[in-house]
Design an enzyme around this catalytic site. Structure first.
Site, mmCIF file in Angstrom:
data_model
loop_
_atom_site.group_PDB
_atom_site.id
_atom_site.type_symbol
_atom_site.label_atom_id
_atom_site.label_comp_id
_atom_site.label_asym_id
_atom_site.label_seq_id
_atom_site.Cartn_x
_atom_site.Cartn_y
_atom_site.Cartn_z
ATOM 1 C CG HIS A 196 -2.176 -0.970 0.630
ATOM 2 N ND1 HIS A 196 -2.152 -2.322 0.896
ATOM 3 C CD2 HIS A 196 -3.233 -0.765 -0.190
ATOM 4 C CE1 HIS A 196 -3.179 -2.887 0.290
ATOM 5 N NE2 HIS A 196 -3.860 -1.969 -0.368
ATOM 6 C CD GLU A 440 -9.765 -9.113 -4.862
ATOM 7 O OE1 GLU A 440 -8.707 -8.487 -4.980
ATOM 8 O OE2 GLU A 440 -10.674 -8.745 -4.108
ATOM 9 C CG ASP A 464 -5.645 -9.720 -3.251
ATOM 10 O OD1 ASP A 464 -4.698 -10.072 -2.524
ATOM 11 O OD2 ASP A 464 -6.398 -8.776 -2.976
ATOM 12 C CB CYS A 511 -9.519 -2.072 -10.371
ATOM 13 S SG CYS A 511 -10.036 -3.403 -9.276
HETATM 14 C C1 PEP Z 1 -6.272 -6.254 -6.278
HETATM 15 O O1 PEP Z 1 -6.182 -7.185 -5.475
HETATM 16 O O2 PEP Z 1 -5.805 -6.282 -7.431
HETATM 17 C C2 PEP Z 1 -6.950 -5.000 -5.885
HETATM 18 C C3 PEP Z 1 -7.189 -4.047 -6.764
HETATM 19 O O3 PEP Z 1 -7.302 -4.837 -4.583
HETATM 20 P P1 PEP Z 1 -6.288 -4.498 -3.370
HETATM 21 O O4 PEP Z 1 -4.969 -4.106 -3.958
HETATM 22 O O5 PEP Z 1 -6.920 -3.385 -2.593
HETATM 23 O O6 PEP Z 1 -6.260 -5.797 -2.628
HETATM 24 MG MG MG Z 2 -7.442 -7.228 -3.736
#
Ligand code: PEP
Ligand code: MG
Length: 584
Positions: A196, A440, A464, A511
């Protein structure tokens, strides 16, 4: 230009593009010597007064930081500083320090001792929430001590000069304090492209290299005075030579020119020369991220990661608080879609106040939709807020971490209950609100045909999906070289998801971070994705690629890539495709 020998170059993961250099600020360098003097009885009142001055000064600084972070980064991220202000009034701290001073201990040592005892006591408690507070006590204690001694502060939010930040890692709350006008770039020992800190760096447009590993720890973390961070190449140059600086200035100028050209694409659509249109949307974590979205004129929000509204605070956000945040985004985007993802907590995103037990495998544990379906009380509050906000714009609802169709049905049943409740309350909402799921998990990817019958859209979460299909922890730099987005297995899953979605007549978006990765764009375009959602600053370059490539060619490239055997071959092939596009 040849680089002189003495500058050390470390290689890591290119986490946020751009290049910047300057003095290094070591976030870990928190140690400072404590004075050894004893306080005589007649000097006690003076020492206690100095302690109270330090408390007031800390309070004032926290207030300034809180306001600045609220203004520049978002109110949700500022809440942690309000919690820290409360610590300053805690009798367990204030009374105990005074007592030690009366016994002759100097103020600095008294503060340090009480803080470390409190920290230790909290760290041993059963209660997860209280245990997490140990870090807050340490953080605040550190500030009081520095104010008492009059030494400069290490907190990211108080940085006075332009620096390159070096750290072992950056927690989400530390990243929340990064000020783009003070932090030139950052480099960390741990983390990957999808951690993150990296995601936030991209949205703040701060160049970053992460996952530098032991080499950085050994060589750079404690020693380098200056550094150049190249977030595009994934390179950090420690104590650069004059030749390095000269090359740096050249590269920076080139990057600036390139960036300026990209910005001029703002008003143009993401359309191939043969007329195939793709929607380019942005990922956000709070309404504060909208500035970046407007700058690039994204076609909407493809992922609103709502868990950031729940972080850095001491209790769950109320329906009203959430409603206001969602409504603000919906109103600003008006007719452009806003995909709001329900709470995706667990995994690497903790909420100390929920008291979640420590799990052996948090990414495989009680997270996201699993948590929400068990804690429908929490889930319903969020769904009510999202539904109410849907009356003010074009909201779409999205459930994360779906592994089976039963979960979709259960989530939809809870949604139906909340709609009925809002009807009873006489609250307005969008009756035709679209409901989609993130794909995912491999389980969802392989049953996408079944899921497609139950939802209005798919969005592929590659962060994920790669983690789960290749069994590679997305946060662990030890295995980050195995986190391979271009693995043929991953590409086959993506192809299957798109085919299943389209066969059922629903749009398929992506995404995950792959959607903003330039070398993946011809492939994703060719595979037929309808929407790509990424950190806002990635939009112009992705648009440029799409505008330079015919859909026909992209489909051929995707076909060719899918026939290759290894991720390395696929990457090399995609790089060759990009080189031929002459993007500047
Ligand atoms: C993902 O897992 O690709 C996603 C967009 O969600 P996050 O990164 O918040 O787990
Ligand atoms: Mg995710």
């Amino acid at each position: 230009m040849a680089r002189e020998k003495q500058a050390l170059v470390l290689k890591g993961t290119a986490a946020s593009p751009g290049i910047a250099g300057g003095p290094v600020y070591h976030l870990e360098a928190r140690e400072f010597p404590l004075p050894t003097y004893q306080v005589s009885p007649e000097r006690v009142p003076e020492e206690i007064a100095a302690f109270h001055r330090a408390l007031r000064e800390t309070e004032g600084k926290l207030e300034t930081i809180k306001k600045r972070v609220a203004r520049e980064v978002g109110a949700d991220k500022a809440a942690i500083f309000a919690a820290h202000q409360l610590v300053l009034q805690d009798p367990a701290l204030v009374d105990e320090v005074e007592k030690r001073i009366r016994q002759g201990t100097n103020g600095a040592r008294a503060i340090a001792a009480v803080v470390s005892e409190l920290e230790e006591m909290l760290a041993q408690l059963e209660d997860e929430y209280l245990r997490e507070r140990a870090a807050d006590i340490r953080d605040v204690g550190d500030r009081i001590l520095r104010n008492f001694l009059g030494v400069a502060g290490p907190a990211l939010a108080d940085l006075e000069e332009l620096v390159v930040v070096f750290a072992r890692d950056l927690s989400p709350s530390e990243t929340a304090q990064l000020r783009p006008d003070r932090v030139l770039a950052f480099a960390t020992v741990t983390g990957g492209r999808t951690s993150h800190a990296a995601i936030i760096a991209r949205s703040l447009e701060i160049p970053a290299v992460v996952g530098l590993g032991e080499a950085m720890e050994r060589q750079g973390l404690s020693r380098a005075k200056e550094a150049i961070v190249d977030g595009t190449r994934g390179e950090v140059i420690l104590d650069p030579t004059p030749a390095d600086w000269a090359e740096y200035r050249e590269r920076k100028e080139k990057y600036r020119g390139f960036h300026r050209r990209l910005v001029s694409l703002r008003e143009l659509p993401a359309q191939t020369p043969d007329g195939h249109r793709v929607e380019l949307l942005a990922n956000i974590g709070s309404p504060a991220d909208l500035k970046g979205v407007e700058k690039v004129n994204a076609d909407g929000i493809g992922l609103f990661r709502t868990e950031f509204l729940y972080m850095d605070r001491n209790s769950l956000p109320t329906e009203e608080e959430q409603f206001l945040a969602y409504r603000e985004v919906a109103e600003k985007l008006a007719s452009r879609p806003v995909v709001i993802r329900t709470l995706d907590i667990g995994g690497d995103k903790e909420l100390p106040y929920l008291g979640l037990a420590q799990e052996g495998n948090p990414f495989l544990g009680w997270r996201a939709i699993r948590y929400c379906l068990d804690r429908t009380d929490v889930f319903k509050v969020q769904l009510a807020a999202i539904l109410r906000a849907s009356a003010y714009g074009t909201i779409r609802l999205m459930f994360p971490m779906i592994a089976s169709v039963e979960e979709v049905r259960q989530a939809r049943a809870v949604l139906a209950e909340v709609r009925a409740e809002l009807d009873r309350r006489g609250e307005a909402y969008d009756d035709r609100l679209q409901v989609g799921v993130m794909i995912e998990t491999p389980g969802a990817a392989l049953t996408a045909d079944i899921l497609a019958r139950e939802v209005d859209f798919f969005s592929i979460g590659t962060n994920d999906l790669v983690q789960y299909s290749l069994a590679v922890d997305r946060e662990n730099e030890r295995v980050s070289h195995l986190f391979e987005t271009f693995h043929p297995g991953v590409l086959r899953l993506i192809k299957g998801i798109i085919a299943a979605g389209h066969a059922a007549g629903i749009p398929v978006a992506m995404c995950g971070e792959m959607a903003g990765e330039v070398r993946a764009i011809p492939l994703l375009l060719g595979l037929g994705l309808d929407e790509l959602s990424m950190s806002a600053p990635a939009v112009p370059l992705v648009k440029q690629v799409i505008r330079s490539l015919s859909w026909r060619d992209a489909r051929q490239m995707a076909n060719h890539a899918l026939g290759l055997n290894t991720a390395g071959e696929i990457r090399a092939y995609m790089d060759r495709c990009l080189e031929n596009l002459n993007l500047g």
